[in-house]
Design an enzyme around this catalytic site. Structure first.
Site, PDB file in Angstrom:
ATOM      1  N   ASN A   1      -9.320 -10.013   8.998  1.00  0.00           N
ATOM      2  CA  ASN A   1      -8.186 -10.946   9.061  1.00  0.00           C
ATOM      3  C   ASN A   1      -8.598 -12.406   8.972  1.00  0.00           C
ATOM      4  O   ASN A   1      -8.507 -13.156   9.952  1.00  0.00           O
ATOM      5  CB  ASN A   1      -7.346 -10.675  10.317  1.00  0.00           C
ATOM      6  CG  ASN A   1      -6.585  -9.355  10.189  1.00  0.00           C
ATOM      7  OD1 ASN A   1      -7.146  -8.275  10.411  1.00  0.00           O
ATOM      8  ND2 ASN A   1      -5.339  -9.418   9.797  1.00  0.00           N
TER       9      ASN A   1
ATOM     10  N   LYS B   1     -10.912   1.525  -1.345  1.00  0.00           N
ATOM     11  CA  LYS B   1     -12.078   0.687  -1.016  1.00  0.00           C
ATOM     12  C   LYS B   1     -13.250   1.557  -0.549  1.00  0.00           C
ATOM     13  O   LYS B   1     -14.406   1.215  -0.789  1.00  0.00           O
ATOM     14  CB  LYS B   1     -11.723  -0.323   0.085  1.00  0.00           C
ATOM     15  CG  LYS B   1     -10.763  -1.432  -0.365  1.00  0.00           C
ATOM     16  CD  LYS B   1     -11.430  -2.440  -1.268  1.00  0.00           C
ATOM     17  CE  LYS B   1     -10.662  -3.753  -1.330  1.00  0.00           C
ATOM     18  NZ  LYS B   1     -11.056  -4.586  -2.481  1.00  0.00           N
TER      19      LYS B   1
ATOM     20  N   TYR C   1      -4.995   2.047   0.129  1.00  0.00           N
ATOM     21  CA  TYR C   1      -5.861   0.866  -0.033  1.00  0.00           C
ATOM     22  C   TYR C   1      -7.249   1.124   0.554  1.00  0.00           C
ATOM     23  O   TYR C   1      -8.265   0.999  -0.127  1.00  0.00           O
ATOM     24  CB  TYR C   1      -5.174  -0.311   0.671  1.00  0.00           C
ATOM     25  CG  TYR C   1      -5.991  -1.567   0.824  1.00  0.00           C
ATOM     26  CD1 TYR C   1      -6.284  -2.372  -0.276  1.00  0.00           C
ATOM     27  CD2 TYR C   1      -6.430  -1.979   2.085  1.00  0.00           C
ATOM     28  CE1 TYR C   1      -7.011  -3.542  -0.114  1.00  0.00           C
ATOM     29  CE2 TYR C   1      -7.146  -3.143   2.247  1.00  0.00           C
ATOM     30  CZ  TYR C   1      -7.436  -3.920   1.139  1.00  0.00           C
ATOM     31  OH  TYR C   1      -8.157  -5.090   1.300  1.00  0.00           O
TER      32      TYR C   1
ATOM     33  N   TYR D   1       8.466  -1.606   6.734  1.00  0.00           N
ATOM     34  CA  TYR D   1       7.591  -1.348   5.573  1.00  0.00           C
ATOM     35  C   TYR D   1       8.041  -0.166   4.722  1.00  0.00           C
ATOM     36  O   TYR D   1       7.524   0.027   3.627  1.00  0.00           O
ATOM     37  CB  TYR D   1       6.163  -1.049   6.041  1.00  0.00           C
ATOM     38  CG  TYR D   1       5.392  -2.233   6.576  1.00  0.00           C
ATOM     39  CD1 TYR D   1       4.970  -3.257   5.732  1.00  0.00           C
ATOM     40  CD2 TYR D   1       5.046  -2.311   7.924  1.00  0.00           C
ATOM     41  CE1 TYR D   1       4.229  -4.330   6.232  1.00  0.00           C
ATOM     42  CE2 TYR D   1       4.305  -3.384   8.418  1.00  0.00           C
ATOM     43  CZ  TYR D   1       3.903  -4.386   7.565  1.00  0.00           C
ATOM     44  OH  TYR D   1       3.171  -5.446   8.047  1.00  0.00           O
TER      45      TYR D   1
ATOM     46  N   ARG E   1      -5.612  -7.361  16.540  1.00  0.00           N
ATOM     47  CA  ARG E   1      -6.343  -7.887  15.391  1.00  0.00           C
ATOM     48  C   ARG E   1      -7.368  -8.911  15.895  1.00  0.00           C
ATOM     49  O   ARG E   1      -7.162  -9.541  16.943  1.00  0.00           O
ATOM     50  CB  ARG E   1      -5.398  -8.580  14.390  1.00  0.00           C
ATOM     51  CG  ARG E   1      -4.457  -7.633  13.636  1.00  0.00           C
ATOM     52  CD  ARG E   1      -5.191  -6.679  12.720  1.00  0.00           C
ATOM     53  NE  ARG E   1      -4.295  -5.857  11.911  1.00  0.00           N
ATOM     54  CZ  ARG E   1      -3.881  -4.627  12.251  1.00  0.00           C
ATOM     55  NH1 ARG E   1      -4.252  -4.097  13.410  1.00  0.00           N
ATOM     56  NH2 ARG E   1      -3.109  -3.940  11.441  1.00  0.00           N
TER      57      ARG E   1
ATOM     58  N   TYR F   1       0.826  -1.221   0.000  1.00  0.00           N
ATOM     59  CA  TYR F   1       0.000   0.000   0.000  1.00  0.00           C
ATOM     60  C   TYR F   1       0.856   1.264   0.000  1.00  0.00           C
ATOM     61  O   TYR F   1       0.499   2.251  -0.638  1.00  0.00           O
ATOM     62  CB  TYR F   1      -0.955   0.053   1.201  1.00  0.00           C
ATOM     63  CG  TYR F   1      -1.822  -1.164   1.417  1.00  0.00           C
ATOM     64  CD1 TYR F   1      -2.073  -2.075   0.390  1.00  0.00           C
ATOM     65  CD2 TYR F   1      -2.418  -1.398   2.657  1.00  0.00           C
ATOM     66  CE1 TYR F   1      -2.870  -3.196   0.612  1.00  0.00           C
ATOM     67  CE2 TYR F   1      -3.219  -2.508   2.874  1.00  0.00           C
ATOM     68  CZ  TYR F   1      -3.428  -3.405   1.853  1.00  0.00           C
ATOM     69  OH  TYR F   1      -4.213  -4.498   2.077  1.00  0.00           O
TER      70      TYR F   1
ATOM     71  N   GLU G   1     -10.326  -2.524   7.068  1.00  0.00           N
ATOM     72  CA  GLU G   1      -9.369  -1.419   7.145  1.00  0.00           C
ATOM     73  C   GLU G   1     -10.026  -0.078   6.791  1.00  0.00           C
ATOM     74  O   GLU G   1      -9.478   0.993   7.038  1.00  0.00           O
ATOM     75  CB  GLU G   1      -8.218  -1.733   6.180  1.00  0.00           C
ATOM     76  CG  GLU G   1      -7.031  -0.885   6.408  1.00  0.00           C
ATOM     77  CD  GLU G   1      -5.740  -1.584   6.033  1.00  0.00           C
ATOM     78  OE1 GLU G   1      -5.647  -2.825   6.145  1.00  0.00           O
ATOM     79  OE2 GLU G   1      -4.825  -0.881   5.641  1.00  0.00           O
TER      80      GLU G   1
ATOM     81  N   THR H   1     -12.956  -4.136   2.943  1.00  0.00           N
ATOM     82  CA  THR H   1     -11.981  -4.419   3.998  1.00  0.00           C
ATOM     83  C   THR H   1     -12.407  -3.785   5.323  1.00  0.00           C
ATOM     84  O   THR H   1     -13.041  -2.714   5.324  1.00  0.00           O
ATOM     85  CB  THR H   1     -10.588  -3.854   3.620  1.00  0.00           C
ATOM     86  OG1 THR H   1      -9.709  -4.012   4.723  1.00  0.00           O
ATOM     87  CG2 THR H   1     -10.632  -2.380   3.240  1.00  0.00           C
TER      88      THR H   1
HETATM   89  C1  UGA Z   1      -4.399  -6.538   5.959  1.00  0.00           C
HETATM   90  C2  UGA Z   1      -5.265  -5.810   4.948  1.00  0.00           C
HETATM   91  O1  UGA Z   1      -4.941  -4.508   4.841  1.00  0.00           O
HETATM   92  C3  UGA Z   1      -6.722  -5.943   5.238  1.00  0.00           C
HETATM   93  O2  UGA Z   1      -7.501  -5.298   4.294  1.00  0.00           O
HETATM   94  C4  UGA Z   1      -7.051  -7.367   5.238  1.00  0.00           C
HETATM   95  O3  UGA Z   1      -8.413  -7.495   5.516  1.00  0.00           O
HETATM   96  C5  UGA Z   1      -6.214  -8.028   6.270  1.00  0.00           C
HETATM   97  O4  UGA Z   1      -4.828  -7.858   5.999  1.00  0.00           O
HETATM   98  C6  UGA Z   1      -6.525  -9.484   6.309  1.00  0.00           C
HETATM   99  O5  UGA Z   1      -5.643 -10.319   6.273  1.00  0.00           O
HETATM  100  O6  UGA Z   1      -7.684  -9.764   6.409  1.00  0.00           O
HETATM  101  P1  UGA Z   1      -3.332  -6.136   8.374  1.00  0.00           P
HETATM  102  O7  UGA Z   1      -3.999  -6.919   9.463  1.00  0.00           O
HETATM  103  O8  UGA Z   1      -2.789  -4.814   8.779  1.00  0.00           O
HETATM  104  O9  UGA Z   1      -4.420  -5.927   7.210  1.00  0.00           O
HETATM  105  O10 UGA Z   1      -2.158  -6.978   7.721  1.00  0.00           O
HETATM  106  P2  UGA Z   1      -0.953  -7.822   8.253  1.00  0.00           P
HETATM  107  O11 UGA Z   1       0.147  -7.669   7.269  1.00  0.00           O
HETATM  108  O12 UGA Z   1      -1.399  -9.209   8.506  1.00  0.00           O
HETATM  109  O13 UGA Z   1      -0.439  -7.105   9.603  1.00  0.00           O
HETATM  110  C7  UGA Z   1      -1.042  -7.283  10.856  1.00  0.00           C
HETATM  111  C8  UGA Z   1      -0.204  -6.614  11.920  1.00  0.00           C
HETATM  112  O14 UGA Z   1       1.005  -7.343  12.099  1.00  0.00           O
HETATM  113  C9  UGA Z   1       0.214  -5.170  11.666  1.00  0.00           C
HETATM  114  O15 UGA Z   1       0.174  -4.482  12.894  1.00  0.00           O
HETATM  115  C10 UGA Z   1       1.655  -5.283  11.202  1.00  0.00           C
HETATM  116  O16 UGA Z   1       2.427  -4.126  11.455  1.00  0.00           O
HETATM  117  C11 UGA Z   1       2.129  -6.454  12.028  1.00  0.00           C
HETATM  118  N1  UGA Z   1       3.267  -7.258  11.504  1.00  0.00           N
HETATM  119  C12 UGA Z   1       3.259  -7.725  10.229  1.00  0.00           C
HETATM  120  C13 UGA Z   1       4.328  -7.567  12.358  1.00  0.00           C
HETATM  121  O17 UGA Z   1       4.381  -7.134  13.540  1.00  0.00           O
HETATM  122  N2  UGA Z   1       5.334  -8.361  11.895  1.00  0.00           N
HETATM  123  C14 UGA Z   1       5.360  -8.848  10.623  1.00  0.00           C
HETATM  124  O18 UGA Z   1       6.325  -9.579  10.275  1.00  0.00           O
HETATM  125  C15 UGA Z   1       4.284  -8.520   9.769  1.00  0.00           C
END
Ligand code: UGA
Length: 367
Positions: free
Chosen positions: A197, A172, A168, A313, A241, A90, A126, A124
């Site tokens: 999620n 949406k 993103y 990121y 989450r 994004y 989000e 989403t």
């Molecule tokens: C993403 C999408 O933006 C949503 O639209 C979607 O619905 C969602 O995934 C989903 O899987 O359903 P997000 O939950 O932010 O949302 O995506 P992730 O990449 O899974 O990150 C979740 C959290 O983990 C965030 O706080 C991120 O910073 C953190 N994270 C991610 C870590 O702490 N370590 C990592 O290695 C990766």
């Protein structure tokens, strides 16, 4: 009375949600499914089904030569899952993100309006952005009204434009408003799903094995466990989450399809508020379950390290602090109740990734 659809058009059926959905639809031989996706690796086992036809092509291409219009004209329902939905993209590929999530979806819903075809459009959670609580100094989620997300009453709060993470959610948001307007002004039947999620087998690629880049958190943590490298907690892993089983998610969609009158002209949160945890807690649970699945107890203490979101990121990243869905609408109108708890979801998913990847050596990357 609106009849349940029999002819399905699935855009993006080769992805995580699409692959599980088409698997479920294929259990009913009276249904016909047409799909569009350039990648079908996740659904190899279904390719010989007589009631499944696939255009293994990009959406732009089937739009350009009229195939998409012909398929939408024939379909009883269009389910649009095609989009970039990986947060690492994004802020690093905002133009591609906006094109994929907004501009590529507009012709799809315009054609649905033209033929009065019911569209289930994936959006989403989000879209709610950050919680109101997060903007109030010192407020620690004191009042559910400041953080629980309701489809019909909660404002959508996104950060400044330079924080391109919101490219993103903003795309949406406009898409949802466009779909809503088509429903309102042109009476196009629609349903919008805001997923929370969804986790399950085949969710994401594993970098270095079958893809490159940064996947979503589950696959990031899986990669770290498989490679015996530290799991990385972005900004301390304090974000919350709520995790939803892909099987519960597919159940919700099947209920929509069975009950068009309850599902049409509605926006639904599809999430499981009982499965809330911080990302730090997710890392801890995953390493314990991975220790059990692999039979190697040393994984219980697998290293977890802190990283900044800027390092992980790049610039322009901003996180959703908390996502708690109000699922009253889905419960009341569809009779949907998520069944799967967090440990069962993680166990099934980790087992899948362990079986699929632990014997598969990491490839050296080209270039
Ligand atoms: C993403 C999408 O933006 C949503 O639209 C979607 O619905 C969602 O995934 C989903 O899987 O359903 P997000 O939950 O932010 O949302 O995506 P992730 O990449 O899974 O990150 C979740 C959290 O983990 C965030 O706080 C991120 O910073 C953190 N994270 C991610 C870590 O702490 N370590 C990592 O290695 C990766």
């Amino acid at each position: 009375m609106v009849k349940s659809p029999k002819k399905f058009l699935l855009l993006g059926l080769g992805g995580f949600i699409g692959s599980h959905l088409v698997g479920r639809l294929m259990t009913d031989p009276t249904l016909e499914v047409v799909g569009v996706d350039p990648c079908v690796t996740k659904i190899q086992h279904l390719l010989d089904r007589p009631n499944l036809k696939i255009h293994q092509r990009y959406l732009d291409d089937v739009l350009a030569d009229g195939t998409l219009e012909a398929e939408i004209r024939e379909a009883d329902i269009v389910i649009n899952l095609a989009a970039i939905c990986n947060p690492a993209e994004y802020n690093t590929r905002p133009l591609a993100t906006i094109k994929s999530n907004l501009f590529d979806a507009i012709p799809v819903v315009d054609l649905c309006a033209k033929y009065n075809t019911w569209v289930i459009q994936f959006s989403t959670c989000e879209i709610y952005g950050r919680t109101l609580s997060s903007y109030i100094e010192g407020d620690n989620y004191s009042d559910p009204a400041l953080y629980v997300q309701n489809e019909e009453t909660t404002p959508l709060v996104m950060g400044p434009i330079a924080n391109q993470r919101w490219s993103y959610a903003a795309s949406k948001t406009v898409l949802e408003r466009y779909v809503y307007a088509l429903g309102d002004e042109m009476k196009m039947p629609y349903t919008v799903i805001r997923p929370y999620n969804f986790f399950g087998p085949k969710m994401d690629f594993i970098p270095g094995r079958d893809g490159d880049g940064v996947p979503r958190v589950l696959a990031c943590f899986m990669t770290a466990l498989l490679d015996r490298e530290p799991m990385k907690l972005v900004d301390g892993g304090n974000a919350f989450r709520t995790i939803t089983s892909i099987h519960d998610a597919i159940d919700s969609m099947m209920l929509m399809v069975e009950k068009p009158e309850q599902a049409q002209f509605r926006i639904f949160n599809i999430g499981n508020k009982a499965n809330e945890l911080t990302v730090a807690e997710l890392a801890e649970r995953m390493r314990v379950i991975y220790a059990e699945v692999s039979g190697d107890p040393t994984y219980r203490d697998h290293p977890i390290e802190a990283v900044t979101s800027g390092d992980f990121y790049g610039k322009g990243y901003e996180d959703c602090d908390r996502r708690v869905p109000d699922i009253g609408l889905a419960e009341t109108l569809l009779g949907w109740k998520p069944q799967h708890g967090i440990d069962g979801i993680l166990r099934e998913t980790i087992q899948y990734y362990y079986d699929a990847y632990s014997e598969k050596p990491r490839q050296l990357r080209a270039g």
